[in-house]
Design an enzyme around this catalytic site. Structure first.
Site, PDB file in Angstrom:
ATOM      1  N   HIS A   8       0.861  -1.186   0.000  1.00 12.74           N
ATOM      2  CA  HIS A   8       0.000   0.000   0.000  1.00 12.74           C
ATOM      3  C   HIS A   8       0.904   1.245   0.000  1.00 12.74           C
ATOM      4  CE1 HIS A   8      -3.743  -2.143   1.910  1.00 12.74           C
ATOM      5  NE2 HIS A   8      -3.329  -2.704   0.786  1.00 12.74           N
ATOM      6  N   GLU A  15       1.188   3.797   1.895  1.00  7.44           N
ATOM      7  CA  GLU A  15       1.807   4.175   3.173  1.00  7.44           C
ATOM      8  C   GLU A  15       3.008   3.291   3.499  1.00  7.44           C
ATOM      9  OE1 GLU A  15      -1.390   3.462   2.477  1.00  7.44           O
ATOM     10  OE2 GLU A  15      -2.732   4.173   4.038  1.00  7.44           O
ATOM     11  N   CYS A  63      -5.824   1.762   6.002  1.00  7.78           N
ATOM     12  CA  CYS A  63      -6.444   0.510   6.436  1.00  7.78           C
ATOM     13  C   CYS A  63      -5.803   0.103   7.776  1.00  7.78           C
ATOM     14  CB  CYS A  63      -6.224  -0.565   5.370  1.00  7.78           C
ATOM     15  SG  CYS A  63      -4.513  -1.144   5.295  1.00  7.78           S
ATOM     16  N   CYS A 106      -1.936  -0.379   7.591  1.00  8.96           N
ATOM     17  CA  CYS A 106      -1.166   0.860   7.449  1.00  8.96           C
ATOM     18  C   CYS A 106      -1.243   1.715   8.710  1.00  8.96           C
ATOM     19  CB  CYS A 106      -1.645   1.637   6.228  1.00  8.96           C
ATOM     20  SG  CYS A 106      -1.245   0.773   4.691  1.00  8.96           S
TER      21      CYS A 106
END
Ligand SMILES: [Zn+2]
Length: 176
Positions: free
Chosen positions: A56, A58, A86, A89
């Site tokens: 992701h 991040e 999420c 993260c």
């Protein structure tokens, strides 16, 4: 520049990173980690490209920043993300000791910073992360929804042409 102008500047920067994800056929989410108005690290969503479900925006940005400053703790930094983090993260943001999170669009399905749950403010954390939600929310949200709209049209066209392969990779569940 005032603090809020700086926030806008860096969120726009994160949106530009999200475009890189889109260019790779990934859901457009971008993240940049900043300290004293300088970039420590940046990333964009690329799980399909990297064959890595943890890639992701991040996580990619946190890894990039840690490498750049040769330190796994990103003390005093701010992370700007175009989409609400999420749970994975949000956990990584806590572990990396980032001081502040600023995010754009809310994620009503998996958002872990206010929408579905709020991990950053959980009592059990000994490191609390400040956060600001909804900065450039409409623009960030539009960036993602436009991507899905385009993909749906492409998939429909491919189905009509019977050229769609079975393994077409679109994770439509994640966000709408
Ligand atoms: Zn995530």
């Amino acid at each position: 520049m005032s603090d809020s102008e700086l926030d806008v500047k860096w969120m726009q920067y994160a949106m530009a990173l999200a475009e890189k994800a889109e260019a790779q056929g990934e859901i457009p989410v971008g993240a940049v980690i900043v300290k004293e108005d300088e970039v420590l690290g940046e990333g964009w969503n690329q799980p399909i490209t990297l064959h890595d479900s943890t890639a992701h925006a991040e996580i990619v940005a946190i890894r990039n920043a840690g490498k750049n400053i040769a330190n796994y703790r990103l003390v005093g930094s701010t992370i700007y993300v175009t989409l609400e983090p999420c749970p994975m993260c949000a956990g990584a943001i806590i572990h990396s000791r980032i001081a502040r999170l600023v995010y754009g669009a809310q994620d009503y399905k998996t958002g872990a910073v206010g929408s579905v749950m709020n991990l950053l403010q959980h009592d059990s954390n000994n490191h609390k992360v400040d956060f600001t939600s909804g900065l450039l929310e409409q623009q960030c949200s539009h960036q993602i929804s436009a991507f899905f709209k385009k993909r749906r049209v492409e998939i429909k066209a491919a189905k009509e042409n019977k050229t769609l392969k079975d393994d077409v990779n679109i994770d439509d569940d994640q966000i709408d």
